[in-house]
Design an enzyme around this catalytic site. Structure first.
Site, PDB file in Angstrom:
ATOM      1  N   GLU A 168      -1.852   5.115   3.414  1.00  0.00           N
ATOM      2  CA  GLU A 168      -1.820   3.746   2.875  1.00  0.00           C
ATOM      3  C   GLU A 168      -3.201   3.135   2.689  1.00  0.00           C
ATOM      4  O   GLU A 168      -3.423   2.345   1.774  1.00  0.00           O
ATOM      5  CB  GLU A 168      -0.969   2.846   3.772  1.00  0.00           C
ATOM      6  CG  GLU A 168       0.529   3.117   3.692  1.00  0.00           C
ATOM      7  CD  GLU A 168       0.997   4.262   4.559  1.00  0.00           C
ATOM      8  OE1 GLU A 168       0.151   4.880   5.261  1.00  0.00           O
ATOM      9  OE2 GLU A 168       2.198   4.568   4.542  1.00  0.00           O
TER      10      GLU A 168
ATOM     11  N   HIS B 278      13.887   4.847  13.377  1.00  0.00           N
ATOM     12  CA  HIS B 278      13.634   5.057  11.947  1.00  0.00           C
ATOM     13  C   HIS B 278      14.512   6.218  11.493  1.00  0.00           C
ATOM     14  O   HIS B 278      14.957   7.018  12.315  1.00  0.00           O
ATOM     15  CB  HIS B 278      12.150   5.415  11.784  1.00  0.00           C
ATOM     16  CG  HIS B 278      11.615   5.140  10.424  1.00  0.00           C
ATOM     17  ND1 HIS B 278      11.468   6.124   9.482  1.00  0.00           N
ATOM     18  CD2 HIS B 278      11.187   4.002   9.850  1.00  0.00           C
ATOM     19  CE1 HIS B 278      10.966   5.594   8.381  1.00  0.00           C
ATOM     20  NE2 HIS B 278      10.790   4.306   8.575  1.00  0.00           N
TER      21      HIS B 278
ATOM     22  N   GLU C 133      -0.397  -9.093  -1.142  1.00  0.00           N
ATOM     23  CA  GLU C 133      -0.918  -8.599   0.149  1.00  0.00           C
ATOM     24  C   GLU C 133      -2.098  -7.661  -0.086  1.00  0.00           C
ATOM     25  O   GLU C 133      -2.127  -6.511   0.364  1.00  0.00           O
ATOM     26  CB  GLU C 133       0.156  -7.920   1.002  1.00  0.00           C
ATOM     27  CG  GLU C 133      -0.231  -7.893   2.479  1.00  0.00           C
ATOM     28  CD  GLU C 133       0.734  -7.115   3.370  1.00  0.00           C
ATOM     29  OE1 GLU C 133       1.267  -6.087   2.940  1.00  0.00           O
ATOM     30  OE2 GLU C 133       0.943  -7.547   4.501  1.00  0.00           O
TER      31      GLU C 133
ATOM     32  N   HIS D 255       7.300   4.261  14.208  1.00  0.00           N
ATOM     33  CA  HIS D 255       7.609   5.290  13.206  1.00  0.00           C
ATOM     34  C   HIS D 255       6.399   5.787  12.432  1.00  0.00           C
ATOM     35  O   HIS D 255       6.508   6.674  11.609  1.00  0.00           O
ATOM     36  CB  HIS D 255       8.615   4.734  12.197  1.00  0.00           C
ATOM     37  CG  HIS D 255       8.007   3.731  11.263  1.00  0.00           C
ATOM     38  ND1 HIS D 255       7.484   4.079  10.044  1.00  0.00           N
ATOM     39  CD2 HIS D 255       7.788   2.413  11.395  1.00  0.00           C
ATOM     40  CE1 HIS D 255       6.994   2.993   9.455  1.00  0.00           C
ATOM     41  NE2 HIS D 255       7.156   1.974  10.256  1.00  0.00           N
TER      42      HIS D 255
ATOM     43  N   ARG E 216       3.417   7.570  10.702  1.00  0.00           N
ATOM     44  CA  ARG E 216       3.030   8.976  10.591  1.00  0.00           C
ATOM     45  C   ARG E 216       1.896   9.349  11.543  1.00  0.00           C
ATOM     46  O   ARG E 216       1.892  10.428  12.116  1.00  0.00           O
ATOM     47  CB  ARG E 216       2.499   9.227   9.185  1.00  0.00           C
ATOM     48  CG  ARG E 216       3.375  10.054   8.314  1.00  0.00           C
ATOM     49  CD  ARG E 216       2.654  10.175   6.980  1.00  0.00           C
ATOM     50  NE  ARG E 216       3.385   9.432   5.997  1.00  0.00           N
ATOM     51  CZ  ARG E 216       4.072   9.970   5.009  1.00  0.00           C
ATOM     52  NH1 ARG E 216       4.117  11.260   4.873  1.00  0.00           N
ATOM     53  NH2 ARG E 216       4.727   9.249   4.145  1.00  0.00           N
TER      54      ARG E 216
ATOM     55  N   ASP F  24       0.788  -1.234   0.000  1.00  0.00           N
ATOM     56  CA  ASP F  24       0.000   0.000   0.000  1.00  0.00           C
ATOM     57  C   ASP F  24       0.818   1.281   0.000  1.00  0.00           C
ATOM     58  O   ASP F  24       0.350   2.323   0.457  1.00  0.00           O
ATOM     59  CB  ASP F  24      -0.894  -0.011   1.254  1.00  0.00           C
ATOM     60  CG  ASP F  24      -0.097  -0.339   2.511  1.00  0.00           C
ATOM     61  OD1 ASP F  24       1.121  -0.111   2.506  1.00  0.00           O
ATOM     62  OD2 ASP F  24      -0.695  -0.824   3.489  1.00  0.00           O
TER      63      ASP F  24
HETATM   64  N1  UDP Z   1      12.747  -3.963   9.913  1.00  0.00           N
HETATM   65  C1  UDP Z   1      14.108  -4.069   9.673  1.00  0.00           C
HETATM   66  N2  UDP Z   1      14.965  -3.360  10.475  1.00  0.00           N
HETATM   67  C2  UDP Z   1      14.540  -2.540  11.477  1.00  0.00           C
HETATM   68  C3  UDP Z   1      13.150  -2.440  11.716  1.00  0.00           C
HETATM   69  C4  UDP Z   1      12.269  -3.167  10.905  1.00  0.00           C
HETATM   70  O1  UDP Z   1      14.545  -4.786   8.772  1.00  0.00           O
HETATM   71  O2  UDP Z   1      15.380  -1.934  12.150  1.00  0.00           O
HETATM   72  C5  UDP Z   1      11.823  -4.697   9.031  1.00  0.00           C
HETATM   73  C6  UDP Z   1      10.810  -5.544   9.739  1.00  0.00           C
HETATM   74  O3  UDP Z   1      11.278  -6.854   9.901  1.00  0.00           O
HETATM   75  C7  UDP Z   1       9.596  -5.504   8.835  1.00  0.00           C
HETATM   76  C8  UDP Z   1       9.748  -4.206   8.108  1.00  0.00           C
HETATM   77  O4  UDP Z   1      11.066  -3.757   8.308  1.00  0.00           O
HETATM   78  O5  UDP Z   1       9.614  -6.538   7.875  1.00  0.00           O
HETATM   79  C9  UDP Z   1       8.752  -3.238   8.694  1.00  0.00           C
HETATM   80  O6  UDP Z   1       8.981  -2.023   8.182  1.00  0.00           O
HETATM   81  P1  UDP Z   1       8.223  -0.737   8.673  1.00  0.00           P
HETATM   82  O7  UDP Z   1       7.914  -0.839  10.116  1.00  0.00           O
HETATM   83  O8  UDP Z   1       9.063   0.392   8.171  1.00  0.00           O
HETATM   84  O9  UDP Z   1       6.912  -0.707   7.778  1.00  0.00           O
HETATM   85  P2  UDP Z   1       5.467  -1.317   7.867  1.00  0.00           P
HETATM   86  O10 UDP Z   1       5.590  -2.774   8.122  1.00  0.00           O
HETATM   87  O11 UDP Z   1       4.736  -0.570   8.933  1.00  0.00           O
HETATM   88  O12 UDP Z   1       4.910  -1.042   6.509  1.00  0.00           O
END
Ligand code: UDP
Length: 384
Positions: free
Chosen positions: A135, A248, A121, A216, A218, A99
Site C-alpha cells: 500500500e 479476517h 485520504e 490481518h 500482510r 492505497d
Molecule cells: N470492519 C468491519 N468489520 C470487521 C472488522 C473491520 O466492518 O469485522 C471495518 C472497520 O470498521 C474499518 C475497516 O473495516 O472501517 C477496516 O478494514 P481493514 O482492517 O480490513 O483494512 P484497513 O483499515 O487496514 O485498510
C-alpha cells in the site's frame, strides 16, 4: 446551465467502501454531478455488506478476485478491467480512495486517458516502502497521478507538499471515515438489531471488560501474528477480561488466532462483522488491539483507546494526540501495555479523552465543494 460533471468512483475493498459511501451519498445529492460506480470485487463478501448498508448499487462489477492469484495478476486484471470501464463511461473525473491495488490501477487507467483523478485520504506515509506492503507504494503512485489531493490531516497535506504535489491541489478535508461513523451510529440508534451478534456477546461477557481485536495485515502474517496470538492468550488468563476478535477471511490471517485462542472460554473468535456491528463493538470495548488502518481512526473518534499492533504507522496523529500507542508484535510489550490500560484507570481515561485528530464528520461535503471548483480539464471542455 452546464451539464453535470460525470464522476466515476473506482474501488474494491471494504475499507474503501466505508470511506467512500459518505462522498457517494453527497455526490448523489448534488445536481452538479452525475456519478457512476465501478467496483472491482477485490474483496467480495466484505464489500457487498457495506454497499447494501449504504444503499449503493454499482454500475460495473469487475469481479477480479481469483483464488491464489499473484499481485501481478491482480494488478494486470484491475488495470485492463478499469480501463475498459473508463472507455465505456468516459467520465470527467475519477475518484479513488486510499492505497489499494484497485485505487492505484483505477488512477493509472484514468491517467492513461488523461482523466483527472481525485484522491480521497491522500498523503498517508509510513516512509517505508515495505510497510504497509504494497500500500505504501500504491499511495505514492496515486499521489503522482492525482489532480486533487484530499488530505485527512495537516500532517498528510505537509507530506504531499514535501513530495512536490502542487500546493493548490492539496486540501485538508478530514477523514471521511468520521462521516461514515456518524452515519452508522445514527442508524444503530434507530435500529439496534444492526449490532448483530455483539449484543449477545455483551450479555455473555456481562461481568468482564471487552477487549476488541482485529489483526490481518500482510506484514504480520507468520511471526508477527504468532506474537500477537501469544499476547492475547496471556491477556485471556485474566478472568476480568473477554476478547472479541472478528477474524479476517484470509486463512493466513486466521490460523494463528484459531490455533492459540480457539478453545478459551473468554475469547470469542467471530466471522467478519457487518460494519454497524463492528462499530458497536468498538463503542462498547474498553480497549482495542488492532493492526488495521481504519480502526486506528475509528476508535479515537469513539473515545476507545487503541494499541496498534504494528512496528510503524502512517497515522501518527493518533499517537501524538494520545489516543493510540504503537506496540508492535512483541508479546511481552503488547501484554504489558494492555494490562496497564486495564489496571490503571487514570491512564485509560487519559487515552479515552484525548482529542480525535481525524475529522469532524464534514469531510464529504468539503470534498464535493473542492471537486466542484476543480478547473475543467481539456477533456471536460471538449465534451461540453
Ligand atoms: N470492519 C468491519 N468489520 C470487521 C472488522 C473491520 O466492518 O469485522 C471495518 C472497520 O470498521 C474499518 C475497516 O473495516 O472501517 C477496516 O478494514 P481493514 O482492517 O480490513 O483494512 P484497513 O483499515 O487496514 O485498510
Amino acid at each position: 446551465m452546464s451539464r453535470p460533471r460525470r464522476v466515476l468512483a473506482v474501488f474494491g475493498t471494504r475499507p474503501e467502501a466505508i470511506k467512500l459511501f459518505p462522498l457517494l451519498h453527497a455526490l448523489a445529492a448534488d445536481d452538479r454531478f452525475a456519478s457512476r460506480i465501478c467496483v472491482t470485487g477485490q474483496h467480495r463478501a466484505m464489500l457487498d455488506g457495506v454497499l447494501a448498508l449504504a444503499g449503493i448499487r454499482p454500475d460495473h462489477d469487475l469481479a477480479v478476485l481469483q483464488p491464489g492469484q499473484s499481485l501481478d495478476q491482480l494488478v494486470a486484471r484491475l488495470l485492463t478491467g478499469t480501463g475498459a470501464v473508463l472507455d465505456r463511461e468516459s467520465p470527467d473525473l475519477v475518484v479513488v480512495q486510499g492505497d489499494t491495488a484497485s485505487a492505484m490501477a483505477g488512477a493509472l487507467a484514468a491517467y492513461h486517458r488523461r482523466i483527472p483523478v481525485v484522491h480521497v485520504e491522500a498523503g498517508l506515509r509510513s516512509g517505508d516502502i515495505h510497510q504497509p506492503w504494497p500500500e505504501e507504494v500504491n499511495r505514492r503512485i496515486i499521489t503522482t497521478l492525482a489532480a486533487l489531493h484530499c488530505a485527512p490531516t495537516e500532517r498528510a497535506a505537509a507530506a504531499l507538499r514535501a513530495e512536490n504535489a502542487a500546493a493548490t491541489a492539496v486540501h485538508v478535508t478530514g477523514n471521511t471515515v468520521v462521516d461514515a461513523l456518524h452515519w452508522v451510529r445514527a442508524r444503530l440508534a434507530a435500529e439496534p438489531a444492526l449490532a448483530g451478534p455483539i449484543r449477545q456477546l455483551q450479555a455473555r461477557f456481562a461481568e468482564q471488560r471487552i477487549v476488541a481485536v482485529t489483526c490481518h495485515r500482510r506484514e504480520n502474517w507468520g511471526a508477527g501474528m504468532g506474537g500477537i496470538a501469544t499476547a492475547l492468550a496471556g491477556l485471556a488468563t485474566r478472568p476480568d477480561v473477554a476478547l472479541i476478535a472478528p477474524l479476517h477471511h484470509n486463512p493466513l490471517a486466521r490460523s494463528a488466532m484459531q490455533q492459540q485462542l480457539g478453545d478459551l472460554p473468554n475469547v470469542a473468535l467471530v466471522e467478519p462483522l457487518d460494519y454497524p456491528a463492528f462499530v458497536h463493538l468498538l463503542d462498547v470495548a474498553h480497549l482495542v488491539l488492532t493492526d488495521s488502518g481504519g480502526v486506528q481512526e475509528e476508535a479515537p473518534a469513539l473515545g476507545t483507546p487503541v494499541l496498534v499492533l504494528r512496528e510503524t504507522t502512517e497515522r501518527p496523529e493518533g499517537i501524538e494526540a494520545g489516543t493510540a500507542r504503537l506496540v508492535g508484535t512483541d508479546p511481552d510489550i503488547i501484554l504489558a501495555e494492555a494490562n496497564r490500560l486495564l489496571d490503571d484507570a487514570a491512564a485509560h481515561t487519559t487515552m479515552a479523552r484525548a482529542h480525535n485528530p481525524f475529522g469532524d464528520g464534514q469531510s464529504a461535503r468539503r470534498i464535493v465543494e473542492l471537486m466542484a471548483q476543480l478547473a475543467p480539464s481539456d477533456r471536460d471542455s471538449r465534451a461540453a
